[in-house]
Design a protein around this motif. Sequence first.
Motif, PDB file in Angstrom:
ATOM      1  N   ILE A 140      21.897   8.004  26.405  1.00  0.00           N
ATOM      2  CA  ILE A 140      22.171   7.465  28.569  1.00  0.00           C
ATOM      3  C   ILE A 140      21.138   6.985  29.340  1.00  0.00           C
ATOM      4  O   ILE A 140      21.435   7.441  30.637  1.00  0.00           O
ATOM      5  N   SER A 141      20.378   6.186  28.689  1.00  0.00           N
ATOM      6  CA  SER A 141      19.366   6.140  29.235  1.00  0.00           C
ATOM      7  C   SER A 141      19.298   4.754  30.530  1.00  0.00           C
ATOM      8  O   SER A 141      19.005   4.358  31.584  1.00  0.00           O
ATOM      9  N   ASP A 142      20.702   3.693  29.425  1.00  0.00           N
ATOM     10  CA  ASP A 142      21.460   3.386  30.557  1.00  0.00           C
ATOM     11  C   ASP A 142      22.469   3.412  30.864  1.00  0.00           C
ATOM     12  O   ASP A 142      23.514   2.754  32.251  1.00  0.00           O
ATOM     13  N   ARG A 143      22.794   4.534  30.896  1.00  0.00           N
ATOM     14  CA  ARG A 143      24.170   5.102  32.219  1.00  0.00           C
ATOM     15  C   ARG A 143      23.492   6.192  32.974  1.00  0.00           C
ATOM     16  O   ARG A 143      24.974   6.325  33.367  1.00  0.00           O
ATOM     17  N   LEU A 144      22.926   6.272  32.810  1.00  0.00           N
ATOM     18  CA  LEU A 144      22.240   7.429  33.500  1.00  0.00           C
ATOM     19  C   LEU A 144      21.220   6.501  34.994  1.00  0.00           C
ATOM     20  O   LEU A 144      20.339   5.616  34.855  1.00  0.00           O
ATOM     21  N   THR A 145      21.297   6.489  36.328  1.00  0.00           N
ATOM     22  CA  THR A 145      19.813   6.438  36.994  1.00  0.00           C
ATOM     23  C   THR A 145      19.553   7.539  37.437  1.00  0.00           C
ATOM     24  O   THR A 145      20.996   8.490  38.450  1.00  0.00           O
ATOM     25  N   TYR A 146      19.054   7.500  38.453  1.00  0.00           N
ATOM     26  CA  TYR A 146      18.402   8.211  39.859  1.00  0.00           C
ATOM     27  C   TYR A 146      18.489   8.252  40.533  1.00  0.00           C
ATOM     28  O   TYR A 146      18.044   7.018  41.142  1.00  0.00           O
ATOM     29  N   ILE A 147      18.649   8.924  42.316  1.00  0.00           N
ATOM     30  CA  ILE A 147      19.045   7.998  43.761  1.00  0.00           C
ATOM     31  C   ILE A 147      17.352   8.769  43.670  1.00  0.00           C
ATOM     32  O   ILE A 147      16.654   7.366  44.811  1.00  0.00           O
ATOM     33  N   ALA A 148      17.414  10.124  43.974  1.00  0.00           N
ATOM     34  CA  ALA A 148      16.115  10.676  44.254  1.00  0.00           C
ATOM     35  C   ALA A 148      15.674  11.590  43.993  1.00  0.00           C
ATOM     36  O   ALA A 148      16.941  12.471  43.587  1.00  0.00           O
ATOM     37  N   PRO A 149      14.830  12.197  43.302  1.00  0.00           N
ATOM     38  CA  PRO A 149      14.533  13.858  43.299  1.00  0.00           C
ATOM     39  C   PRO A 149      14.433  14.499  44.156  1.00  0.00           C
ATOM     40  O   PRO A 149      14.358  13.935  45.327  1.00  0.00           O
ATOM     41  N   LEU A 150      14.772  15.800  44.635  1.00  0.00           N
ATOM     42  CA  LEU A 150      14.967  16.681  45.432  1.00  0.00           C
ATOM     43  C   LEU A 150      14.482  17.487  45.830  1.00  0.00           C
ATOM     44  O   LEU A 150      13.023  17.774  45.304  1.00  0.00           O
ATOM     45  N   LYS A 282      12.263  21.278  38.041  1.00  0.00           N
ATOM     46  CA  LYS A 282      12.535  20.086  39.650  1.00  0.00           C
ATOM     47  C   LYS A 282      13.850  19.859  39.154  1.00  0.00           C
ATOM     48  O   LYS A 282      14.129  19.411  38.321  1.00  0.00           O
ATOM     49  N   SER A 283      14.363  18.773  40.054  1.00  0.00           N
ATOM     50  CA  SER A 283      16.093  18.571  40.074  1.00  0.00           C
ATOM     51  C   SER A 283      16.495  17.553  41.127  1.00  0.00           C
ATOM     52  O   SER A 283      14.869  17.057  41.798  1.00  0.00           O
ATOM     53  N   ALA A 284      16.942  16.931  40.375  1.00  0.00           N
ATOM     54  CA  ALA A 284      17.162  15.319  41.169  1.00  0.00           C
ATOM     55  C   ALA A 284      18.690  14.616  41.027  1.00  0.00           C
ATOM     56  O   ALA A 284      19.443  15.761  40.424  1.00  0.00           O
ATOM     57  N   LEU A 285      19.093  13.867  42.156  1.00  0.00           N
ATOM     58  CA  LEU A 285      19.551  13.871  42.062  1.00  0.00           C
ATOM     59  C   LEU A 285      20.509  11.604  41.543  1.00  0.00           C
ATOM     60  O   LEU A 285      19.918  11.137  41.458  1.00  0.00           O
ATOM     61  N   PHE A 286      21.468  12.252  40.699  1.00  0.00           N
ATOM     62  CA  PHE A 286      21.644  11.221  39.282  1.00  0.00           C
ATOM     63  C   PHE A 286      23.206  10.195  39.426  1.00  0.00           C
ATOM     64  O   PHE A 286      24.014  11.391  40.519  1.00  0.00           O
ATOM     65  N   ALA A 287      22.810   9.348  38.816  1.00  0.00           N
ATOM     66  CA  ALA A 287      24.353   8.632  38.967  1.00  0.00           C
ATOM     67  C   ALA A 287      24.747   8.164  37.879  1.00  0.00           C
ATOM     68  O   ALA A 287      24.600   7.668  37.355  1.00  0.00           O
ATOM     69  N   TYR A 288      26.436   7.629  38.155  1.00  0.00           N
ATOM     70  CA  TYR A 288      26.509   7.010  36.782  1.00  0.00           C
ATOM     71  C   TYR A 288      25.965   5.954  37.111  1.00  0.00           C
ATOM     72  O   TYR A 288      26.079   5.105  37.607  1.00  0.00           O
ATOM     73  N   ASN A 289      25.606   4.402  36.058  1.00  0.00           N
ATOM     74  CA  ASN A 289      25.205   3.624  36.367  1.00  0.00           C
ATOM     75  C   ASN A 289      25.559   2.581  36.250  1.00  0.00           C
ATOM     76  O   ASN A 289      26.112   1.911  35.299  1.00  0.00           O
ATOM     77  N   ALA A 330       9.515   9.585  46.504  1.00  0.00           N
ATOM     78  CA  ALA A 330       9.577  10.180  45.254  1.00  0.00           C
ATOM     79  C   ALA A 330       9.838   9.334  44.098  1.00  0.00           C
ATOM     80  O   ALA A 330      10.773   9.435  44.032  1.00  0.00           O
ATOM     81  N   GLN A 331       8.921   9.014  43.290  1.00  0.00           N
ATOM     82  CA  GLN A 331       9.676   8.324  41.860  1.00  0.00           C
ATOM     83  C   GLN A 331      10.044   9.555  40.819  1.00  0.00           C
ATOM     84  O   GLN A 331       9.146  10.735  41.010  1.00  0.00           O
ATOM     85  N   LEU A 332      10.763   8.523  39.622  1.00  0.00           N
ATOM     86  CA  LEU A 332      11.329   9.887  38.340  1.00  0.00           C
ATOM     87  C   LEU A 332      10.559   9.657  36.917  1.00  0.00           C
ATOM     88  O   LEU A 332      11.072   8.601  36.561  1.00  0.00           O
ATOM     89  N   PRO A 333       9.327   9.945  36.637  1.00  0.00           N
ATOM     90  CA  PRO A 333       8.676   9.519  34.772  1.00  0.00           C
ATOM     91  C   PRO A 333      10.138   9.141  34.123  1.00  0.00           C
ATOM     92  O   PRO A 333      10.851  10.030  33.621  1.00  0.00           O
ATOM     93  N   GLY A 334      10.376   7.823  33.458  1.00  0.00           N
ATOM     94  CA  GLY A 334      10.778   7.475  32.861  1.00  0.00           C
ATOM     95  C   GLY A 334      12.366   7.023  33.358  1.00  0.00           C
ATOM     96  O   GLY A 334      13.125   7.042  31.783  1.00  0.00           O
ATOM     97  N   TRP A 335      12.926   7.330  34.170  1.00  0.00           N
ATOM     98  CA  TRP A 335      13.359   6.867  34.448  1.00  0.00           C
ATOM     99  C   TRP A 335      13.776   5.979  35.567  1.00  0.00           C
ATOM    100  O   TRP A 335      12.591   5.686  36.136  1.00  0.00           O
ATOM    101  N   ARG A 336      14.696   4.605  36.079  1.00  0.00           N
ATOM    102  CA  ARG A 336      15.421   3.831  36.661  1.00  0.00           C
ATOM    103  C   ARG A 336      15.807   4.263  37.808  1.00  0.00           C
ATOM    104  O   ARG A 336      17.013   5.340  37.731  1.00  0.00           O
ATOM    105  N   ARG A 337      15.779   3.748  39.249  1.00  0.00           N
ATOM    106  CA  ARG A 337      16.350   4.380  40.156  1.00  0.00           C
ATOM    107  C   ARG A 337      17.283   3.563  40.282  1.00  0.00           C
ATOM    108  O   ARG A 337      17.073   2.594  40.264  1.00  0.00           O
TER     109      ARG A 337
END
Length: 391
Positions: A140-150, A282-289, A330-337
């Motif tokens: 799922i590394s290329d199918r999910l991305t994040y918008i921002a940590p929450l 921790k939570s974050a806002l994830f999005a479909y890539n 803020a950044q989410l280590p290991g994920w692309r924004r």
Amino acid sequence: MRTGLFIALIAAAWLGGQVQDSFAQKRPSASPSESTKVSPRKEGTPKKETGRPADPFTVGFVTGSPQCTEFAIAQDIATTLASGQETGPHGQVALRVLPIVGDGGVRNVLDVLTLAGADVAISPVVLVDRLRETRTFGDISDRLTYIAPLHIEEFHLLARAEIGSLTELSGKRVNLGDDGSAGAILGREVLNRLGVKIMESNLGPEAALDGLRKGDLSAALLVSGKPLSFLTQVSQLDGIHLLPIPYFKELLQQDYLPSTFRHKDYPNLIAAEASVDTIAIKSALFAYNWPSGNERFRLLEFFVQTLFTRFPEFLGDAHHPKWREVNLAAQLPGWRRFRPAERWLQQQSGGEAALRKAFGRFIEGKPTADLPDREELFRDFLRWRERNPAK
């Protein structure tokens, strides 16, 4: 609010019926020897729906149950962004946000990966990390991305009056939430690590609270950001209290954070000078890539630009206090924004420095003695900024 909740529930019923719940297996108990896995089995790689077109102006926002803070955050976004938009001749708006009821856990991720109308989701970072590591839904590394940590989501462990400590729950029936939810997966894991063997139930919040009052349950876990409005209906007069969860650094440090409940969070459950220790995630806002040429990509880009530009509005008194924990940069280590989110932040890189200078000018006029707490001071600062936009 009731209308919005009704729409969200209808959306959840329609969208949720399109996929099977991959985490429907029940676990009657949790023990120290039990393996702490995200999923009982590895699934095939799920595919995003393409047969049925989604509304080109509506962002599908998967969140938790209607009782949780994360649903309130999504509803907050939907309501705020709906205001201030120009409308077409028939009342059309360029951007709508539709909250979709999820489980706050694995199902949130699965919905974003599969449903045509599900674009973003609030999810615990540790759960999404585990899904990537175990490849439960493939890569799922290329199918999910994040918008921002929450914000962080606290563990609320409600217990009957006769339960005085976590160890006293051994052998007792404890509700961890719907199977596949953050409470069920992570609550099971925490109890395993702390060596507490329970009899597990998987009920929703309302049914769990009823079970506590009747004595069918000894405790019930809710994982959600404080303060949780659902708990306003609970008091010590019901014979229910918040049970401390000790933070053992050597057992929990890798995935969990220490946190504390205070009287101001739950005045109906905690005495004025008392506090209750707990843990959080921790939570974050994830999005479909979405591909960059896709119309859903362009819709998400507009959503991000609107949300980020109007973010200061969410810091006021009318919105949930969890917004004040959010740092968009803020950044989410290991994920692309999400690329448009990254571009927006880069363009605004000078904005944070300017805001800090403005805040410094604001507090220069404050007496050094008897300063209000940080939250009250920040609210004053926002009101001052409204009155002095040029400073």
